[in-house]
Enzyme design. Structure first.
Site, PDB file in Angstrom:
ATOM      1  N   HIS A   1       0.839  -1.303   0.130  1.00 51.51           N
ATOM      2  CA  HIS A   1      -0.051  -0.076   0.182  1.00 51.51           C
ATOM      3  C   HIS A   1       0.916   1.148  -0.122  1.00 51.51           C
ATOM      4  O   HIS A   1       0.446   2.514  -0.100  1.00 51.51           O
ATOM      5  CB  HIS A   1      -0.879   0.045   1.146  1.00 51.51           C
ATOM      6  CG  HIS A   1      -2.132  -1.079   1.207  1.00 51.51           C
ATOM      7  ND1 HIS A   1      -3.186  -0.649   0.918  1.00 51.51           N
ATOM      8  CD2 HIS A   1      -1.948  -2.334   1.206  1.00 51.51           C
ATOM      9  CE1 HIS A   1      -4.013  -1.804   0.766  1.00 51.51           C
ATOM     10  NE2 HIS A   1      -3.244  -2.740   1.054  1.00 51.51           N
TER      11      HIS A   1
ATOM     12  N   ASP B   1       3.374   9.693  -0.336  1.00 48.96           N
ATOM     13  CA  ASP B   1       2.171   8.791   0.034  1.00 48.96           C
ATOM     14  C   ASP B   1       2.063   7.745  -0.851  1.00 48.96           C
ATOM     15  O   ASP B   1       1.923   8.177  -2.338  1.00 48.96           O
ATOM     16  CB  ASP B   1       0.773   9.783   0.052  1.00 48.96           C
ATOM     17  CG  ASP B   1      -0.093   9.376   1.459  1.00 48.96           C
ATOM     18  OD1 ASP B   1       0.242   7.998   1.508  1.00 48.96           O
ATOM     19  OD2 ASP B   1      -0.708  10.287   1.943  1.00 48.96           O
TER      20      ASP B   1
HETATM   21  P1  ADP Z   1      -2.957   6.339   5.496  1.00 48.96           P
HETATM   22  O1  ADP Z   1      -3.281   4.969   4.853  1.00 48.96           O
HETATM   23  O2  ADP Z   1      -1.631   6.820   5.348  1.00 48.96           O
HETATM   24  O3  ADP Z   1      -3.369   6.545   6.910  1.00 48.96           O
HETATM   25  P2  ADP Z   1      -4.978   7.477   3.786  1.00 48.96           P
HETATM   26  O4  ADP Z   1      -5.167   8.862   3.389  1.00 48.96           O
HETATM   27  O5  ADP Z   1      -4.654   6.657   2.569  1.00 48.96           O
HETATM   28  O6  ADP Z   1      -3.765   7.270   4.797  1.00 48.96           O
HETATM   29  O7  ADP Z   1      -6.109   6.679   4.405  1.00 48.96           O
HETATM   30  C1  ADP Z   1      -6.669   7.300   5.800  1.00 48.96           C
HETATM   31  C2  ADP Z   1      -7.932   6.708   6.057  1.00 48.96           C
HETATM   32  O8  ADP Z   1      -8.209   6.903   7.624  1.00 48.96           O
HETATM   33  C3  ADP Z   1      -9.000   7.388   5.444  1.00 48.96           C
HETATM   34  O9  ADP Z   1      -9.916   6.324   4.924  1.00 48.96           O
HETATM   35  C4  ADP Z   1      -9.762   8.355   6.296  1.00 48.96           C
HETATM   36  O10 ADP Z   1     -11.155   8.560   6.017  1.00 48.96           O
HETATM   37  C5  ADP Z   1      -9.442   7.585   7.536  1.00 48.96           C
HETATM   38  N1  ADP Z   1      -9.346   8.834   8.698  1.00 48.96           N
HETATM   39  C6  ADP Z   1      -8.558   9.925   8.536  1.00 48.96           C
HETATM   40  N2  ADP Z   1      -8.380  10.544   9.574  1.00 48.96           N
HETATM   41  C7  ADP Z   1      -9.708  10.201  10.480  1.00 48.96           C
HETATM   42  C8  ADP Z   1     -10.162  10.673  11.522  1.00 48.96           C
HETATM   43  N3  ADP Z   1      -9.731  11.562  12.328  1.00 48.96           N
HETATM   44  N4  ADP Z   1     -11.110   9.678  12.034  1.00 48.96           N
HETATM   45  C9  ADP Z   1     -11.668   8.554  11.134  1.00 48.96           C
HETATM   46  N5  ADP Z   1     -11.015   8.373  10.181  1.00 48.96           N
HETATM   47  C10 ADP Z   1     -10.101   8.760   9.740  1.00 48.96           C
HETATM   48  O1  F6P Z   2      -1.205   3.040   4.364  1.00 46.64           O
HETATM   49  C1  F6P Z   2      -0.020   2.589   5.359  1.00 46.64           C
HETATM   50  C2  F6P Z   2      -0.427   2.117   6.640  1.00 46.64           C
HETATM   51  O2  F6P Z   2       0.627   1.391   7.403  1.00 46.64           O
HETATM   52  C3  F6P Z   2      -1.520   1.179   6.599  1.00 46.64           C
HETATM   53  O3  F6P Z   2      -1.154  -0.215   6.625  1.00 46.64           O
HETATM   54  C4  F6P Z   2      -2.341   1.392   7.732  1.00 46.64           C
HETATM   55  O4  F6P Z   2      -3.697   1.401   7.217  1.00 46.64           O
HETATM   56  C5  F6P Z   2      -2.339   2.823   7.945  1.00 46.64           C
HETATM   57  O5  F6P Z   2      -1.239   3.247   7.405  1.00 46.64           O
HETATM   58  C6  F6P Z   2      -2.414   3.042   9.446  1.00 46.64           C
HETATM   59  O6  F6P Z   2      -1.118   2.887   9.942  1.00 46.64           O
HETATM   60  P1  F6P Z   2      -1.122   1.924  11.474  1.00 46.64           P
HETATM   61  O7  F6P Z   2      -1.699   0.485  11.044  1.00 46.64           O
HETATM   62  O8  F6P Z   2       0.198   1.853  11.842  1.00 46.64           O
HETATM   63  O9  F6P Z   2      -2.032   2.676  12.278  1.00 46.64           O
END
Ligand code: ADP
Ligand code: F6P
Length: 470
Positions: A162, A370
Site C-alpha cells: 500500500h 504517500d
Molecule cells: P494512511 O493509510 O496513510 O492513513 P490514507 O489517506 O490512505 O492514509 O487513509 C486514511 C484513512 O483514514 C481514510 O479512509 C480516512 O477517512 C481515515 N481517517 C483519517 N483521519 C480520520 C479520523 N480523524 N477519523 C476517522 N477516520 C480517519
Molecule cells: O497505508 C499505510 C498504513 O501503514 C496502512 O497499513 C495502515 O492502514 C495505515 O497506514 C495506518 O497505520 P497503522 O496501522 O500503523 O496505524
C-alpha cells in the site's frame, strides 16, 4: 479450525481494541487507508481476515464482522516495540517514504520482524483451505509470501504494497534487503500502487538477487512471479451516498455556521505522520496570513490530525511541533471566538467525515510522499454537487490518477502558498469542470474495480471474483 477459500492477511484487523473513557475495553474501526480500502470490499464475503487486534497479550477470540471471519494473531510487548514500532515503522516506513525522516537500524528489530512474519504465515496456513487464494497486505508482512509458500505450496499467493516502493539507492541501505525481496517473491503476483514502484522492484531483484526481471515478470526457481501497478481506491458509491444523506448535509451546514460562516473553509485530514506534510502546510498557511493574502474572518483552516504510532519517537516529536505551531498561529492571528486553525485530533465516524468533506471548499492533501492517499479520493467522492477544489501533492499516488486536481510540490514553500491561493480563489466554473471529471473517474475506478483487476490477474481461474460483493 474453520477454513476459507479467500484469506486476507494484514497487520491490522479492521477493528482495534481501545480504552473507553471509563477504562473499559471497547472495539472500534482501525485507523488508516488499508482498512478503509479492504473493509467495504470484503463485507459479506466468505473470507477470513488474519491480523492483529491491537494491544498486547493473548489473541482475543473475535466474532465475525459483517460476515467476515476474524482470525487474530497475538503480539507481545516486545513484538509491538521491535516489529511494529521498530522494523516496520522506524526502519521500513521512512526508507519507503524518501527517508524524509532518518531510518533507524537495530539488529534485534529484524529478529522480531522475522518472528512475527513467521507467526502470521503459520496462522494463515491453518485457516486457508486447500488451493485457497491468500492476499497478503503491506510492508509489515513482506516475508509472509515466502514463508507461506514453504508451508503451503498449494496456495495461490498475492502480495500488495500500500505504500511507495523506493528507488534502488534508498532500498539498498537496508541490511536485510535480499531477504526482504526474496520474501515478496514468494508470491505469485506482487502488486504496487504505481508503475514506477514495480520498475524499482524489478531493478532491485536483478541487482540484488541476480534474477531476470522485466516490469511485468520475474523468473525465480521454476516459477514466474508477475508484478504490476494496481492503484487502490475507495467505495465511491458508498461515500457519495453518505455525503448525500440529508442529516449529513444538515451537519455540514451546522459545521459551517459553527466555523463562523467563513467564505472559504480549507480542510486537511491526516494521520499524524511526518510523511503527510502537516508542518509545511501550516507554515504556508501562516505565511499567507502574515502576508495579508488571506484573512481569518474569511478563510479558516480545519486540520484533523488523528494521533498515530504514538510511542515512536519521531511521531512524538512531530506531534509536539505541530501543536506548538498551531498554538503559535492561533495566538498570533486568531481572535476571541475566531481561531485561525480549528485543530482536531479525534477519530470521527464516517458520517462526520463526510460532513467535513462537504463543508470544505478546498481540501488540502499535501503529503511529502504517500503511496496513494485515500482521503483525496474520499473528498472527491463526497462532492456530490461537483463543487470543491482539491489541492493535491504531486508526491501522492493519487496524483497520477487525478491530474485535474490543483497539483503542488509540498517541498516548495512558495509553490505551496501559490497553490493554496489558487485553490481558494479558483474560478467556480473551472473547479466544477475538474471535480466532475475526477468524480467520473472514481466512479469507474473504485475499490471493486481494484480488487477485480488484482484478483483476476492473481487467480486466473476467476473463481475468487465470484465471491466479492457487488
Ligand atoms: P494512511 O493509510 O496513510 O492513513 P490514507 O489517506 O490512505 O492514509 O487513509 C486514511 C484513512 O483514514 C481514510 O479512509 C480516512 O477517512 C481515515 N481517517 C483519517 N483521519 C480520520 C479520523 N480523524 N477519523 C476517522 N477516520 C480517519
Ligand atoms: O497505508 C499505510 C498504513 O501503514 C496502512 O497499513 C495502515 O492502514 C495505515 O497506514 C495506518 O497505520 P497503522 O496501522 O500503523 O496505524
Amino acid at each position: 479450525m474453520r477454513q476459507s477459500s479467500l484469506v486476507v492477511v494484514a497487520n491490522r484487523l479492521p477493528i482495534d481494541d481501545s480504552v473507553a473513557p471509563d477504562g473499559a475495553c471497547e472495539w472500534r474501526r482501525s485507523p488508516g487507508g488499508l482498512v478503509s480500502a479492504l473493509h467495504p470490499l470484503l463485507r459479506h464475503t466468505p473470507a477470513t481476515w488474519v491480523g492483529w487486534a491491537g494491544g498486547t497479550g493473548p489473541a482475543p477470540d473475535l466474532p465475525d464482522i459483517d460476515g467476515v471471519r476474524m482470525h487474530s494473531v497475538p503480539l507481545s510487548g516486545d513484538d509491538l516495540r521491535d516489529h511494529y514500532e521498530g522494523f516496520a515503522n522506524a526502519t521500513l516506513w521512512p526508507i519507503y517514504h524518501d527517508a524524509v525522516e532518518q531510518p533507524q537500524h537495530h539488529r534485534r528489530w529484524w529478529d522480531a520482524y522475522l518472528r512475527v512474519n513467521q507467526r502470521f504465515a503459520e496462522a494463515t496456513a491453518q485457516v486457508a483451505e486447500p488451493g485457497a487464494v491468500v492476499w497478503v497486505q503491506d510492508y509489515h508482512l513482506q516475508l509472509v509470501p515466502g514463508l507461506l509458500r514453504t508451508l503451503r505450496p498449494d496456495l495461490r499467493i498475492g502480495f500488495f504494497l500500500h505504500v511507495p516502493f523506493p528507488p534502488p539507492e534508498l532500498f539498498m541501505q537496508l541490511p536485510r534487503r535480499a531477504e526482504l525481496l526474496r520474501g515478496m517473491l514468494g508470491a505469485d503476483l506482487v502488486g504496487f500502487q504505481r508503475a514506477q514502484a514495480a520498475h524499482n522492484f524489478a531493478q532491485l531483484v536483478t541487482k540484488v538477487l541476480g534474477l531476470p526481471a522485466t516490469d511485468r515478470r520475474i523468473g525465480i526457481d521454476d516459477r514466474v512471479v508477475r508484478i504490476g501497478a494496481f492503484p487502490v481506491s475507495i467505495d465511491t458509491v458508498e461515500m457519495a451516498a453518505l455525503a448525500d444523506r440529508p442529516d449529513v448535509a444538515d451537519r455540514a451546514r451546522r459545521l459551517r455556521h459553527d466555523l463562523g460562516s467563513p467564505e472559504q473553509v480549507i480542510l486537511s485530514v491526516d494521520r499524524m505522520d511526518y510523511t503527510k506534510g502537516i508542518e509545511q502546510r501550516l507554515k504556508a498557511y501562516s505565511e499567507l496570513l502574515a502576508g495579508g493574502h488571506v484573512k481569518v474572518r474569511d478563510t479558516v483552516l480545519v486540520q484533523v490530525a488523528v494521533p498515530s504510532r504514538e510511542r515512536v519517537s519521531q511521531y512524538q516529536i512531530l506531534r509536539d511541533r505541530v501543536e506548538r505551531e498551531v498554538g503559535r498561529i492561533n495566538g498570533e492571528f486568531g481572535r476571541v471566538g475566531e481561531p485561525a486553525i480549528h485543530y482536531l485530533t479525534q477519530p470521527f465516524d464516517r458520517a462526520e467525515l463526510a460532513a467535513l468533506y462537504r463543508v470544505a471548499d478546498v481540501m488540502a492533501v499535501t503529503p511529502l510522499r504517500d503511496g496513494m492517499n485515500l482521503v483525496a479520493k474520499e473528498y472527491v467522492a463526497a462532492r456530490v454537487d461537483d463543487t470543491g477544489a482539491l489541492l493535491l501533492s504531486e508526491f501522492a499516488g493519487a496524483a497520477a490518477e487525478l491530474p485535474q486536481a490543483y497539483l503542488v510540490n509540498p517541498h516548495d514553500l512558495e509553490g505551496l502558498k501559490q497553490g493554496l491561493l489558487a485553490a481558494v480563489r479558483a474560478d467556480p466554473a473551472d473547479v466544477r469542470e475538474r471535480m466532475r471529471s475526477m468524480r467520473a473517474y472514481l466512479h469507474e475506478h473504485d475499490i471493486r474495480a481494484w480488487a477485480r483487476s488484482y484478483l483476476s490477474t492473481l487467480d486466473q481461474s476467476g473463481s475468487m471474483l465470484a465471491h466479492l460483493g457487488g
